[in-house]
Design a protein around this motif. Structure first.
Motif, PDB file in Angstrom:
ATOM      1  N   PRO A   1       0.826  -1.211   0.000  1.00  0.00           N
ATOM      2  CA  PRO A   1       0.000   0.000   0.000  1.00  0.00           C
ATOM      3  C   PRO A   1       0.865   1.268   0.000  1.00  0.00           C
ATOM      4  CG  PRO A   1      -0.726  -1.540   1.708  1.00  0.00           C
ATOM      5  CD  PRO A   1       0.607  -2.010   1.228  1.00  0.00           C
ATOM      6  N   LEU A   2       0.419   2.279  -0.752  1.00  0.00           N
ATOM      7  CA  LEU A   2       1.130   3.550  -0.784  1.00  0.00           C
ATOM      8  C   LEU A   2       0.140   4.685  -0.994  1.00  0.00           C
ATOM      9  CD1 LEU A   2       1.364   4.596  -4.006  1.00  0.00           C
ATOM     10  CD2 LEU A   2       3.032   2.763  -4.094  1.00  0.00           C
ATOM     11  N   ASP A   3       0.534   5.876  -0.536  1.00  0.00           N
ATOM     12  CA  ASP A   3      -0.305   7.061  -0.671  1.00  0.00           C
ATOM     13  C   ASP A   3      -0.147   7.659  -2.061  1.00  0.00           C
ATOM     14  OD1 ASP A   3      -1.350   7.003   1.938  1.00  0.00           O
ATOM     15  OD2 ASP A   3       0.415   8.042   2.731  1.00  0.00           O
ATOM     16  N   ALA A   4      -1.262   8.104  -2.624  1.00  0.00           N
ATOM     17  CA  ALA A   4      -1.267   8.843  -3.888  1.00  0.00           C
ATOM     18  C   ALA A   4      -1.549  10.303  -3.558  1.00  0.00           C
ATOM     19  CB  ALA A   4      -2.314   8.280  -4.838  1.00  0.00           C
ATOM     20  N   ASP A   5      -0.505  11.035  -3.199  1.00  0.00           N
ATOM     21  CA  ASP A   5      -0.645  12.409  -2.713  1.00  0.00           C
ATOM     22  C   ASP A   5      -1.730  12.432  -1.632  1.00  0.00           C
ATOM     23  OD1 ASP A   5       1.335  13.231  -4.451  1.00  0.00           O
ATOM     24  OD2 ASP A   5      -0.059  13.869  -6.003  1.00  0.00           O
ATOM     25  N   THR A   6      -2.656  13.386  -1.735  1.00  0.00           N
ATOM     26  CA  THR A   6      -3.763  13.470  -0.784  1.00  0.00           C
ATOM     27  C   THR A   6      -5.018  12.789  -1.318  1.00  0.00           C
ATOM     28  OG1 THR A   6      -4.471  15.600  -1.708  1.00  0.00           O
ATOM     29  CG2 THR A   6      -2.892  15.652   0.135  1.00  0.00           C
ATOM     30  N   ALA A   7      -4.894  12.155  -2.497  1.00  0.00           N
ATOM     31  CA  ALA A   7      -6.080  11.574  -3.141  1.00  0.00           C
ATOM     32  C   ALA A   7      -6.592  10.350  -2.402  1.00  0.00           C
ATOM     33  CB  ALA A   7      -5.762  11.212  -4.587  1.00  0.00           C
ATOM     34  N   GLY A   8      -5.659   9.518  -1.904  1.00  0.00           N
ATOM     35  CA  GLY A   8      -6.061   8.287  -1.231  1.00  0.00           C
ATOM     36  C   GLY A   8      -4.884   7.343  -1.121  1.00  0.00           C
ATOM     37  N   ARG A   9      -5.164   6.115  -0.822  1.00  0.00           N
ATOM     38  CA  ARG A   9      -4.136   5.100  -0.620  1.00  0.00           C
ATOM     39  C   ARG A   9      -4.487   3.910  -1.510  1.00  0.00           C
ATOM     40  NH1 ARG A   9       0.116   4.427   2.644  1.00  0.00           N
ATOM     41  NH2 ARG A   9       0.575   2.444   3.671  1.00  0.00           N
ATOM     42  N   LEU A  10      -3.470   3.345  -2.181  1.00  0.00           N
ATOM     43  CA  LEU A  10      -3.753   2.332  -3.188  1.00  0.00           C
ATOM     44  C   LEU A  10      -2.911   1.078  -2.996  1.00  0.00           C
ATOM     45  CD1 LEU A  10      -1.385   2.027  -5.632  1.00  0.00           C
ATOM     46  CD2 LEU A  10      -2.168   4.331  -6.115  1.00  0.00           C
ATOM     47  N   VAL A  11      -3.443   0.007  -3.575  1.00  0.00           N
ATOM     48  CA  VAL A  11      -2.767  -1.284  -3.679  1.00  0.00           C
ATOM     49  C   VAL A  11      -3.040  -1.804  -5.080  1.00  0.00           C
ATOM     50  CG1 VAL A  11      -2.755  -3.686  -2.876  1.00  0.00           C
ATOM     51  CG2 VAL A  11      -3.030  -1.821  -1.221  1.00  0.00           C
ATOM     52  N   ILE A  12      -2.052  -2.424  -5.697  1.00  0.00           N
ATOM     53  CA  ILE A  12      -2.274  -3.173  -6.934  1.00  0.00           C
ATOM     54  C   ILE A  12      -1.925  -4.622  -6.629  1.00  0.00           C
ATOM     55  CG2 ILE A  12      -1.671  -3.468  -9.365  1.00  0.00           C
ATOM     56  CD1 ILE A  12      -0.940  -0.502  -9.420  1.00  0.00           C
TER      57      ILE A  12
END
Length: 257
Positions: free
Chosen positions: A100-111
Motif C-alpha cells: 500500500p502507498l499514498d497517492a498524494d492526498t487523493a487516497g491510498r492504493l494497492v495493486i
C-alpha cells in the motif's frame, strides 16, 4: 446520469490504464469518449485523470520504459483500510504487487492479483472518491472477470471483500455475480481453455456509449481494433474492442438507458 458518493467497501470505484504512449492514448480516448484530461498523482510516474466536464472518469498513466507489462484496464475496488485489505489478499492466496502507498492526498492504493493471476486495484479514498459520474457516454458501467473457473476465485473475492456470490443456474455457463447488500457489482465468467492466448485470467471494463455500432467504427478510425463486433449482450448491445496499444475493453449501450 448519477454522481459519485463515497463508495461502499468492495464497490468497483475507479478504472486505470497504464500505457507506453501517454499522449497518443489521450488522443484515442478523447476521440472515442470525448474525454479531456487533468494532471493526477505521480507516485507511479506520469498520470492523468480523464474528465467529462468537471467530473473525473478514469485514470491513464505511463509505464516506465523498462517495464514490459501487459497494457490493460484495471478496476479498483473500494476499501476503508487498504493496508488491512492487502493483508487479507495475501492471507487468502493473492499477491500484492504495489503498495500500500499514498497517492498524494487523493487516497491510498494497492495493486494486487487474485490466486488465478487476474490483476486488480484497491482504493482507500481520501480527497479522490473515484469515478464521479455514471450512466452517460464514456463512463465505466460494469466490470467482468474472465477466469478459468469461478468456484475458487469466487471464494477469494468473498473472503477479501465480503461479496455474496450468486451462481447463474439458468444456463450451462460457469458464471457468478458478485453482490454487495443484494446489489450486483461485477460478474465472474469461468471460460476454461477459452481464455485469450497469452492473457490469462483478467478483468474487463465495460464503458457506456450512445451508439455501439458508431463507437466500434470510431475505434477503428482511431487506430484500434474490433475484436468482437457489435451484437446483443446480457445487459444491452455490446462490442469488444481494443485501443491503439492493445488494451481490450467493451463498449455497451445498456438496456436500462
Amino acid at each position: 446520469m448519477t454522481e459519485a458518493t463515497r463508495p461502499t467497501p468492495g464497490t468497483p470505484c475507479w478504472v486505470s490504464l497504464m500505457v507506453h504512449g501517454l499522449d497518443a492514448t489521450q488522443d484515442f480516448y478523447a476521440g472515442l469518449f470525448g474525454w479531456e484530461f487533468s494532471p493526477g498523482p505521480t507516485q507511479l510516474g506520469p498520470y492523468v485523470r480523464a474528465m467529462l466536464g468537471d467530473k473525473e472518469v478514469a485514470g491513464i498513466g505511463r509505464l516506465p520504459a523498462d517495464r514490459h507489462l501487459p497494457v490493460a484496464w484495471t478496476p479498483y475496488l473500494a476499501s476503508d483500510d487498504a493496508d488491512a485489505t492487502a493483508e487479507s489478499i495475501r492471507s487468502c492466496g493473492g499477491t500484492v504487487g504495489v503498495g500500500p502507498l499514498d497517492a498524494d492526498t487523493a487516497g491510498r492504493l494497492v495493486i494486487a492479483s487474485d490466486p488465478s493471476g487476474a490483476v486488480f486495484g484497491v482504493w482507500q479514498a481520501s480527497a479522490h472518491l473515484g469515478t464521479a459520474v455514471h450512466g452517460t457516454h464514456g463512463t465505466p458501467v460494469w466490470n467482468e472477470l474472465l477466469t478459468r473457473e469461478t468456484a475458487s476465485v469466487g471464494k477469494f473475492y468473498h473472503a477479501v471483500f465480503g461479496y455474496d456470490t450468486k451462481a447463474d443456474d439458468s444456463t450451462a455457463l460457469d458464471r457468478l455475480t458478485l453482490c454487495l447488500d443484494g446489489r450486483p457489482v461485477a460478474t465472474v465468467h469461468g471460460v476454461g481453455p477459452a481464455l485469450p492466448r497469452g492473457r490469462g485470467p483478467h478483468w474487463m471494463t465495460c464503458f457506456e456509449v450512445e451508439d455501439v455500432d458508431a463507437a466500434a467504427h470510431r475505434v477503428v478510425e482511431l487506430g484500434g481494433q474490433v475484436i468482437e463486433p457489435p451484437g446483443p449482450g446480457s445487459g444491452g448491445r455490446v462490442a469488444t474492442v481494443s485501443d491503439q496499444e492493445g488494451a481490450v475493453f467493451r463498449i455497451v449501450r445498456s438496456d436500462a438507458r
